[in-house]
Design an enzyme around this catalytic site. Structure first.
Site, mmCIF file in Angstrom:
data_model
loop_
_atom_site.group_PDB
_atom_site.id
_atom_site.type_symbol
_atom_site.label_atom_id
_atom_site.label_comp_id
_atom_site.label_asym_id
_atom_site.label_seq_id
_atom_site.Cartn_x
_atom_site.Cartn_y
_atom_site.Cartn_z
ATOM 1 N N ARG A 1 29.018 36.379 31.404
ATOM 2 C CA ARG A 1 28.101 36.144 32.511
ATOM 3 C C ARG A 1 26.975 37.182 32.537
ATOM 4 N NH1 ARG A 1 29.783 33.747 37.352
ATOM 5 N NH2 ARG A 1 31.923 34.278 36.773
ATOM 6 N N CYS B 1 27.648 11.165 43.141
ATOM 7 C CA CYS B 1 28.209 10.441 44.292
ATOM 8 C C CYS B 1 29.324 11.242 44.959
ATOM 9 C CB CYS B 1 28.715 9.075 43.843
ATOM 10 S SG CYS B 1 29.035 7.946 45.214
ATOM 11 N N GLU B 2 28.969 12.398 45.506
ATOM 12 C CA GLU B 2 29.883 13.282 46.211
ATOM 13 C C GLU B 2 29.104 14.012 47.298
ATOM 14 O OE1 GLU B 2 33.134 13.716 45.713
ATOM 15 O OE2 GLU B 2 33.344 12.583 43.831
ATOM 16 N N TYR C 1 28.061 29.434 32.911
ATOM 17 C CA TYR C 1 28.969 28.507 33.591
ATOM 18 C C TYR C 1 28.244 27.372 34.297
ATOM 19 C CZ TYR C 1 32.094 32.327 32.550
ATOM 20 O OH TYR C 1 32.790 33.300 31.887
#
Length: 462
Positions: free
Chosen positions: A322, A390-391, A420
């Site tokens: 990261r 679709c959430e 990520y």
């Protein structure tokens, strides 16, 4: 446009030194970022507005100079003992970049291993494999066999079952891989439970507090099928306090000293002590994070003093991912719809979302936003930046600061999306993952093409 209160800053991440309604802070942008005379953001000498027009959106844009600078910083901070954590972001171009800057690469699956090996000409495969570290809490026999055949430099063993599998493979071909044992020190990082791995209650590694780690060292040291060369530890991700990482080092060092010392069961075998990765990065205006150099200094100073006291000569290794890739990239989106809920908020829907950045939906991670065509302007308005999946949970930024007058068709960007995002993304709703470009010296090169419906249909069987 309805105002929306900014989200509270996570605890322990520093004071809010930047005005969240001001222009996007430069410290959240890639190293080569600059605002052009037209007010457009340029990265690596490339105008983001032009990149969106050429490659489409959503689009990941990586600053190659930023990636290289962080790799060099890691190599210097840990005196060459640094491996890039490929799970943060991996493609062939990223593998070649990390290796060219002197880093090893840690992989967590056979797929990641294959990606790294295929990134290089066949005549270099053995050389590259020696610079690979294989992780995984449940490596299959096939993955272990692949790694052994390729000549992977180190394997990080997570369980007694894995030692059994290596024993079985050794009986067939006699190969003896170099291994580290992963231990859990019982240190809980101040991070989300899904990315906390150093506590005793973890699926990873051999617990120090339970005596299991001692038994693992004793067994591995007595085996002829592996060469035990070190200990590995990782307490979690997005850790802002270097003292937590240093505390884990103290515990692991105290654990290792008698076992690898002159009279221990693994006497003289400690070549490498790996403390993994996990260094946090700032995602929003309110956050501050240590640099890779500061992290390296905190751990290296502690380890050098301990090693001298106990006569140990092992090198200290780290595995940043990261901290290398996150701030190197921004993601570009196009606004497709605006919905104002009177007295509540305004929703701005873009052409990406969960499929290219699942972190907000997975564990509530927050981001900020800006408009690449108006990069130097204040951002007084607030919108909820949402995706097209679709959430209801497909939220990219809960309270995104934007300049006044955001409209359909505008380009919006989220910074610090280099880790990520692509690697955890998925073609949910059969929406393909974005393309990835590297930019440097005014040139943009496509390193990952956009995923298409044809790519997905190729897996279907009639």
């Amino acid at each position: 446009m309805n105002a929306e209160a900014p989200e509270a800053a996570p605890s322990g991440t520093g004071a809010n030194a930047d005005d969240p309604s001001g222009p996007i802070p430069s410290r959240l942008l890639p190293d080569t970022s600059e605002v052009s005379d037209q007010g457009h953001l340029r990265i690596g000498g490339c105008d983001l507005v032009d990149l969106a027009s050429e490659f489409g959106t959503p689009l990941f844009v990586y600053d190659e100079a930023h990636l290289r600078a962080r790799c060099r910083e890691a190599v210097a901070a840990f005196e060459g003992g640094a491996a890039y954590a490929a799970k943060a972001f991996l493609c062939a171009a990223m593998a070649r970049l990390a290796i060219s800057e002197g880093m090893d690469i840690d992989v967590s699956s056979g797929g990641e291993l294959e990606t790294v090996l295929r990134a290089f000409n066949s005549d270099r495969v053995h050389e590259i494999a020696e610079r690979v570290v294989l992780h995984g809490n449940n490596k299959s026999a096939d993955e272990l066999a692949m790694a052994r055949d390729a000549g992977v430099g180190r394997m990080v063993v997570d369980s007694f079952e894995e030692l059994d599998r290596l024993d079985d493979l050794h009986r067939v071909d006699g190969k003896v891989p170099r291994v580290l044992l992963r231990v859990t020190p019982g240190v809980r990082a101040e991070t989300h439970e899904y990315i906390s791995t150093g506590q005793a209650d973890s699926k990873f590694g051999f617990g120090i507090g339970q005596g299991v780690a001692v038994a693992a060292v004793e067994r591995a040291a007595a085996m002829s099928s592996v060469e035990l060369v070190g200990i590995h530890c990782h307490i979690g991700s997005q850790v802002f306090r270097t003292e937590s990482l240093a505390r884990a080092l103290d515990i692991v060092a105290e654990f290792a000293a008698p076992l690898f010392g002159d009279s221990g069961p693994a006497a003289g075998r400690l070549e490498e002590l790996s403390m993994g990765g996990g260094l946090g990065v700032a995602y929003v205006e309110s956050e501050r994070a240590p640099t890779i150099a500061e992290w390296g200094d905190a751990l290296s100073t502690s380890w050098a003093a301990f090693a001298r006291r106990h006569g140990l000569e092992a090198r200290l290794v780290a595995e940043p991912g990261r901290a290398i890739a996150a701030a190197a990239a921004v993601t570009l989106y196009t606004v497709g719809a605006l919905k104002e809920v009177s007295g509540v908020r305004t929703y701005a829907a873009v052409d990406g979302g969960y499929g290219d950045n699942p972190r907000p939906m997975l564990y509530g991670s927050d981001y900020t936003a800006f408009m690449p065509a108006r990069a130097g302007e204040p951002r007084p308005d607030r919108v909820r930046l949402v995706g097209k999946h679709c959430e209801s949970g497909d939220v990219i930024v809960r309270s995104a600061p934007v300049p006044a007058g955001l409209a359909v068709g505008d380009l919006v960007a989220t910074p610090v999306t280099g880790a990520y995002g692509y690697s955890m993304g998925a073609p949910y709703n059969r929406i393909g993952r974005p393309a990835v470009v590297f930019v440097a010296d005014g040139e943009a090169r496509l390193v990952v093409r956009r995923e298409t419906v044809d790519d997905m249909l190729a897996l279907d069987i009639d």
